[in-house]
Design a protein around this motif. Structure first.
Motif, PDB file in Angstrom:
ATOM      1  N   ALA A 186      -2.082   7.210   3.561  1.00 10.58           N
ATOM      2  CA  ALA A 186      -0.682   6.885   3.281  1.00 10.58           C
ATOM      3  C   ALA A 186      -0.586   5.970   2.067  1.00 10.58           C
ATOM      4  CB  ALA A 186      -0.035   6.224   4.492  1.00 10.58           C
ATOM      5  N   VAL A 204       5.243   4.361   9.223  1.00 13.45           N
ATOM      6  CA  VAL A 204       4.839   5.511   8.413  1.00 13.45           C
ATOM      7  C   VAL A 204       5.921   6.581   8.420  1.00 13.45           C
ATOM      8  CG1 VAL A 204       3.247   7.488   8.290  1.00 13.45           C
ATOM      9  CG2 VAL A 204       2.353   5.178   8.550  1.00 13.45           C
ATOM     10  N   ARG A 224       1.992  11.254   3.435  1.00 16.90           N
ATOM     11  CA  ARG A 224       2.328  10.131   4.320  1.00 16.90           C
ATOM     12  C   ARG A 224       2.620   8.912   3.455  1.00 16.90           C
ATOM     13  NH1 ARG A 224      -1.580   8.172   7.403  1.00 16.90           N
ATOM     14  NH2 ARG A 224      -0.334   7.655   9.256  1.00 16.90           N
ATOM     15  N   TYR A 225       3.681   8.200   3.788  1.00 17.02           N
ATOM     16  CA  TYR A 225       4.128   7.065   2.988  1.00 17.02           C
ATOM     17  C   TYR A 225       4.444   5.890   3.913  1.00 17.02           C
ATOM     18  CZ  TYR A 225       4.702  10.601  -0.650  1.00 17.02           C
ATOM     19  OH  TYR A 225       4.471  11.608  -1.552  1.00 17.02           O
ATOM     20  N   ARG A 263       6.159  10.443   7.524  1.00 15.30           N
ATOM     21  CA  ARG A 263       5.242  11.581   7.332  1.00 15.30           C
ATOM     22  C   ARG A 263       6.047  12.858   7.126  1.00 15.30           C
ATOM     23  NH1 ARG A 263       3.338  15.439  10.669  1.00 15.30           N
ATOM     24  NH2 ARG A 263       4.215  14.414  12.516  1.00 15.30           N
TER      25      ARG A 263
END
Length: 562
Positions: free
Chosen positions: A326, A314, A287-288, A316
């Motif tokens: 994340a 987010v 997750r970023y 994902r």
């Protein structure tokens, strides 16, 4: 996208005729369509930043509905104003060829739609493809009344590898108060509106803000796929940095004009601008966060307060649980002018056969200096303390007409509404308020040196996103300091970037050039909303050309001023 069509009982008789006639006209255009929407503008309850608020939106959506068309389509949007405010909707970046009445610039091309009234915008999308947007063009209501306008190619594909999916990313700005009240308070103090309380991504400040997690935007991607991010800065008063942790971009378009591929790991986008960027899902599955925060370029001795929050969403990867931690991107410092200038100035236009080329001869060469200055408190600025702020272009502080729009005044020959004396160079005299336009003939080539001045040490200067309605323009050169005519030898006349909104650097300049092939009244103004009521604007009056290049009569339901 589904096309929302109002019931026949919702339409006036002329609208029924209009909608019946448009498809008949379109049968002569291969595969062109009529795309029809109805926007109901009204109050919507929302919980944001631990507060319950009522904001005004289109169709109870924040952001508003995404409008998707193909090049050559005709767009029909019925706007029903259920709010207590007069409104207009601007189709930001659309040329409006022979449909200037639908541009939506309040008191420039139309009087606003009054409460409980309605108006139908009808225009053909010609010669454009990419990411644009629409927004309210009356007071600060565009803080919540806005949405994406996506134009797909009519034939063939994109001039870059086709993405697996497309993701609209609308960056916005949020106040905990009614934005109309925020603007009114700013006018009473003479200093402009207070800073926002948060930035947003697709309507939400994200889970880093108080109570921000519930409505946070999330998107799922698959490893090995490439995605097209359609990034729109719909913020009212803030330039923004945008990043996605662990990922880089290739910019392929700006303001619905293709660019040469430009690799970067940070996007910089000014209010009004759009950027299309390809992003490869090439990071380790996880997750970023995608994040946005202000780029603050003000050079004032005492800079005004600005929103220091960061909006988050987010990204994902498929198969990764929602509860996985994340990664957060490292955003540039607020005042990172080097990163901003590198991004803005590095883009070049993608030149394809049949695209417009830079006109080599110029009919009108203007220098337009603009900026903010201190002024005496006006009688109606009842909360003004020591001074108010005045904005101008070439020492003309633009005043909106009150009884008739400029376009109707032009079409009907209404006297004493505006003057045709906007100067082509900075005036040495003191700033004065005026409704002043610059008259040009059809098909004239106009070059404008936009000079960003600092008229007051206390106010300084900052980047100003200057937006021109009705046209794209070539950005031939940009720089810091005062423009030197010898810089003309450095103009990019081969592949300059093409835009409708240019971020003119603080204390610097930009040179734009366009062909005035669109009869009407076309607003050029700062897209920082706080500067518009202060007068940072002017208008180009473009005269009719030979038939069929004529401004048609206004539509039957054209709003009347009250």
């Amino acid at each position: 996208m589904a096309i929302h069509k109002p019931r026949a009982s919702e339409r006036d008789p002329w609208r029924v005729l209009l909608v019946l006639l448009i498809p008949a006209v379109c049968t002569a255009m291969a595969s062109a369509a009529v795309v029809e929407h109805t926007f109901y503008v009204g109050g919507m309850g929302i919980s944001q930043l631990c507060m319950n608020s009522v904001v005004y939106t289109a169709n109870q959506q924040l952001p508003g509905p995404t409008v998707e068309v193909s090049e050559g389509d005709t767009l029909v949007v019925h706007v029903v104003n259920g709010s207590p405010y007069p409104i207009s909707l601007h189709w930001h970046g659309i040329f409006q060829l022979q449909s200037g009445w639908a541009d939506g610039a309040n008191m420039i091309t139309q009087c606003p739609i009054q409460p409980s009234a309605r108006f139908t915008y009808v225009f053909k999308v010609t010669g454009q493809e990419g990411t644009l947007w629409w927004h309210a063009h009356a007071s600060m209501l565009r803080a919540t009344i806005y949405g994406a306008l996506i134009i797909k190619p009519r034939s063939g594909g994109y001039p870059f590898p086709p993405p697996h999916a497309e993701i609209p990313i609308l960056l916005g700005e949020w106040w905990n108060r009614n934005v109309d009240d925020v603007e009114k308070d700013g006018l009473l103090t003479g200093l402009g509106p207070a800073k926002s309380d948060a930035f947003t991504i697709n309507g939400s400040p994200g889970d880093q803000a108080p109570c921000g997690g519930a409505g946070m935007f999330q998107v799922e991607v698959e490893s090995g796929r490439t995605y097209l991010l359609r990034i729109i800065n719909a913020a009212v008063n803030a330039e923004l940095f945008f990043r996605v942790a662990g990922h880089a971009f290739t910019v392929v378009a700006a303001d619905a004009s293709y660019t040469d591929p430009h690799p970067t790991d940070v996007i910089v986008v000014a209010p009004g601008q759009t950027v299309d960027a390809l992003m490869a899902a090439a990071a380790a599955p996880g997750r970023y966060y995608m994040a946005a925060r202000a780029f603050e370029s003000a050079t004032a001795s005492t800079p005004p307060p600005f929103d220091t929050t960061s909006a988050t969403a987010v990204l994902r990867y498929k198969g990764v649980p929602d509860y996985a931690p994340a990664a957060m991107p490292a955003l540039p410092p607020y005042a990172d002018v080097v990163t901003a200038a590198r991004f803005y100035w590095s883009l070049t236009g993608l030149v394809r056969p049949g695209d417009p080329v830079v006109p080599k001869t110029v009919d009108h060469s203007l220098v337009v200096a603009f900026g903010l200055e201190q002024a005496s408190c006006a009688p109606d600025q009842t909360r003004c303390q020591r001074f108010s702020v005045l904005a101008s272009m070439n020492r003309r502080s633009f005043q909106f007409p009150e009884k008739v729009s400029l376009l109707e005044a032009l079409f009907r020959g209404v006297p004493n509404v505006y003057s045709e004396d906007f100067p082509g160079w900075p005036a040495p005299a003191a700033t004065r308020k005026a409704t002043s336009v610059r008259k040009v003939n059809y098909n004239d080539v106009v070059e404008v040196v936009l000079q960003n001045e600092g008229y007051s040490r206390a106010l300084g200067t900052a980047n100003h996103p200057i937006h021109l309605h009705g046209f794209n323009f070539f950005v031939l050169a940009q720089g810091l300091g005062r423009f030197d005519p010898r810089m003309r030898s450095t103009y990019n006349l081969v592949n300059p970037q093409v835009r409708n909104t240019v971020a003119v650097p603080a204390g610097g300049w930009a040179v734009i050039r366009f062909t005035a092939n669109n009869p009407g009244m076309w607003f050029m103004h700062c897209h920082l909303d706080s500067h518009l009521p202060l007068g940072l604007a002017m208008v180009f009056e473009v005269l009719n050309g030979p038939a069929p290049n004529l401004l048609p009569p206004p539509p039957a339901d054209y709003p009347k001023c009250h």
